[in-house]
Write a protein that holds these residues in place. Structure first.
Motif, short mmCIF file in Angstrom:
data_model
loop_
_atom_site.label_atom_id
_atom_site.label_comp_id
_atom_site.label_asym_id
_atom_site.label_seq_id
_atom_site.Cartn_x
_atom_site.Cartn_y
_atom_site.Cartn_z
N GLY A 171 26.78 47.24 4.70
CA GLY A 171 28.14 46.97 5.17
C GLY A 171 27.98 46.00 6.34
N PRO A 172 29.03 45.81 7.14
CA PRO A 172 28.93 44.84 8.24
C PRO A 172 27.79 45.17 9.21
N VAL A 173 27.52 46.45 9.45
CA VAL A 173 26.44 46.81 10.38
C VAL A 173 25.08 46.44 9.76
N ASN A 259 17.24 54.05 12.75
CA ASN A 259 18.57 54.41 12.23
C ASN A 259 19.68 53.99 13.20
N VAL A 260 20.71 53.34 12.64
CA VAL A 260 21.93 53.13 13.42
C VAL A 260 23.13 53.75 12.71
N ASN A 261 22.89 54.38 11.56
CA ASN A 261 23.99 55.02 10.84
C ASN A 261 24.53 56.19 11.65
N TYR A 262 25.82 56.34 11.67
CA TYR A 262 26.49 57.46 12.35
C TYR A 262 26.52 58.57 11.31
P1 NDP Z 1 29.85 50.58 5.39
O1 NDP Z 1 30.43 51.82 4.80
O2 NDP Z 1 30.63 49.32 5.26
O3 NDP Z 1 28.42 50.32 4.77
C1 NDP Z 1 27.60 51.36 4.31
C2 NDP Z 1 26.54 50.77 3.42
O4 NDP Z 1 25.73 51.83 2.91
C3 NDP Z 1 27.09 50.03 2.22
O5 NDP Z 1 26.28 48.93 1.95
C4 NDP Z 1 26.96 51.07 1.11
O6 NDP Z 1 26.88 50.49 -0.17
C5 NDP Z 1 25.64 51.69 1.50
N1 NDP Z 1 25.41 53.00 0.88
C6 NDP Z 1 26.31 53.97 0.66
N2 NDP Z 1 25.72 55.04 0.06
C7 NDP Z 1 24.41 54.70 -0.09
C8 NDP Z 1 23.29 55.37 -0.63
N3 NDP Z 1 23.39 56.60 -1.13
N4 NDP Z 1 22.10 54.74 -0.62
C9 NDP Z 1 21.98 53.50 -0.09
N5 NDP Z 1 23.02 52.81 0.43
C10 NDP Z 1 24.21 53.41 0.44
O7 NDP Z 1 29.58 50.92 6.92
P2 NDP Z 1 29.43 49.98 8.21
O8 NDP Z 1 28.49 48.90 7.93
O9 NDP Z 1 30.77 49.66 8.73
O10 NDP Z 1 28.78 51.04 9.22
C11 NDP Z 1 27.53 51.63 8.93
C12 NDP Z 1 27.30 52.83 9.82
O11 NDP Z 1 27.05 52.44 11.15
C13 NDP Z 1 28.49 53.78 9.88
O12 NDP Z 1 28.03 55.12 9.78
C14 NDP Z 1 29.06 53.51 11.25
O13 NDP Z 1 29.81 54.60 11.74
C15 NDP Z 1 27.79 53.29 12.01
N6 NDP Z 1 27.90 52.64 13.32
C16 NDP Z 1 26.96 52.96 14.24
C17 NDP Z 1 26.96 52.36 15.48
C18 NDP Z 1 25.88 52.62 16.43
O14 NDP Z 1 26.01 52.24 17.61
N7 NDP Z 1 24.77 53.20 16.05
C19 NDP Z 1 28.04 51.46 15.86
C20 NDP Z 1 28.93 51.11 14.77
C21 NDP Z 1 28.87 51.71 13.57
P3 NDP Z 1 28.17 50.03 -1.04
O15 NDP Z 1 29.39 50.32 -0.23
O16 NDP Z 1 27.95 48.58 -1.25
O17 NDP Z 1 28.10 50.84 -2.29
#
Ligand code: NDP
Ligand code: ZN
Length: 346
Positions: A171-173, A259-262
């Motif tokens: 996604g954007p992150v 990891n930066v995923n929330y």
């Molecule tokens: P998105 O939902 O836009 O992107 C998530 C990505 O993960 C997509 O590419 C999606 O694929 C992919 N994905 C989903 N399920 C799976 C899986 N089972 N296996 C592999 N890939 C998978 O999110 P954002 O980019 O907007 O944000 C990402 C995370 O970062 C969020 O949790 C957000 O809250 C967090 N965050 C953390 C910050 C920090 O400071 N650490 C700050 C800002 C955000 P697709 O949709 O193409 O199927």
């Protein structure tokens, strides 16, 4: 009264400005997946009447008596994370946790966010940066959160020249993690996601290979493409708790999983004893909240100012008018296949 799972408009008093603070009116804002975790997953607990939003470029309308470097009328980038710079945590290099775990994250966490006519910025001199003249507010708002978060993922992974990096989630992150890894000199970059628009963007930001997690096990796909060799680094910017198990299966001894995923739901992350080198593999797992603050915003904005990074690719949905914020948030919740990131100019 608005609570978890409910969004709508509410009337609140204009925030008061402390001596070191600023009051800002938004010029461009963007909803974040984190707002979705907060309101629809209750990931950080119950909240009432909290104003959402933490990504903004705005115009300063008022500054406190001790603010030195900003004045009303300035157009500024406001980072999602606005630490207390005098805290001991900030002195330890952990400004994100000033005052306690994640307490540098104030907007739309325990303080009203930026989806408002006016919002409050603490420690204005330390937490705002002037928007370069040749960068639009729409593009500038990507500096609040998407660029610093993705780049933090690449920084914590300590990506070095020529390395092979897997970015799980684009996604954007994750896309900014790809761009950050690329700028840091990665050789091969695997980008994992299923939305075509994100895959195409990943290639533009430097991914050499795209992997669709919906078309088979990503461990197998990456191992096969990489001649069964492990990767040097993994950046997790999406997916779920299982992403850590997958990352451990593809990483080399001494590698870093960043990891930066929330992590909005689930209780535990499983670490495979064997994949973790029975505890002796020198594999580091690090998770980080993006760093905020003025210096970071000024440095990252140079990348836009001098055209080293094109964030316009992220802006797939553009709206005008504060009333469209709700639509933008709904898009971030539903993630239609043509979406990367919505932006609302006001
Ligand atoms: P998105 O939902 O836009 O992107 C998530 C990505 O993960 C997509 O590419 C999606 O694929 C992919 N994905 C989903 N399920 C799976 C899986 N089972 N296996 C592999 N890939 C998978 O999110 P954002 O980019 O907007 O944000 C990402 C995370 O970062 C969020 O949790 C957000 O809250 C967090 N965050 C953390 C910050 C920090 O400071 N650490 C700050 C800002 C955000 P697709 O949709 O193409 O199927
Ligand atoms: Zn965010």
């Amino acid at each position: 009264m608005l609570r978890l799972n409910e969004v709508g408009w509410i009337e609140k008093d204009r925030p008061a400005c402390g001596p070191k603070d600023a009051i800002v009116r938004p010029l461009a804002v963007s909803p974040c997946t984190s707002d979705v975790h907060t309101v629809y997953e209750g990931a950080i607990g119950e909240r009432f009447n909290l104003i959402l939003g933490h990504e903004a470029v705005g115009q300063v309308v008022e500054v406190g008596s001790l603010v030195k470097d900003f004045k009303p009328g300035d157009t500024v980038i406001i980072p999602a994370i606005t630490p207390d710079w005098e805290s001991v945590e900030a002195q330890m290099g952990l400004s994100q946790h000033s005052g306690g775990m994640l307490c540098g994250w104030k907007f739309s966490n325990f303080k009203d966010g930026v989806f408002a006519e006016f919002f409050h910025v603490n420690e204005a001199d330390g937490n705002m940066a002037l928007l370069p003249k040749n960068v639009t507010p729409e593009e500038g708002v990507m500096l609040s959160d998407m660029v610093p978060t993705g780049f933090h993922g690449a920084d914590n992974a300590e990506v070095a020249y020529g390395e092979t990096v897997a970015v799980i989630g684009i996604g954007p992150v994750g896309l900014m993690a790809v761009a950050g890894a690329n700028l840091r000199g990665a050789g091969r970059i695997f980008a994992v996601g299923s939305r075509e628009v994100c895959q195409e963007a990943a290639k533009k930001y430097g991914a050499t290979d795209v992997v669709n997690y919906k078309q088979g096990d990503i461990v197998q796909q990456i191992q096969e493409a990489n001649s069964k060799k492990p990767v040097d680094k993994v950046i997790i910017a999406g997916g779920d708790l299982a992403s850590f198990e997958q990352a451990l299966k593809i990483i080399r001894p001494g590698g870093i999983i960043s990891n930066v995923n929330y992590l909005g739901s689930g209780d535990y992350i499983k670490i495979s004893r064997l994949d973790w080198g029975v505890g002796m593999g020198h594999i580091r797992i690090v998770g980080g909240l993006m760093p905020g603050g003025r210096k970071n915003m000024e440095y990252l904005s140079n990348l836009l100012k001098y055209r080293k990074l094109d964030v316009s690719i992220l802006l797939t949905h553009r709206y005008k008018g504060i009333e469209h914020i709700e639509k933008g948030l709904a898009l971030m919740k539903d993630k239609p296949r043509d979406l990367i990131k919505p932006v609302i100019t006001i």
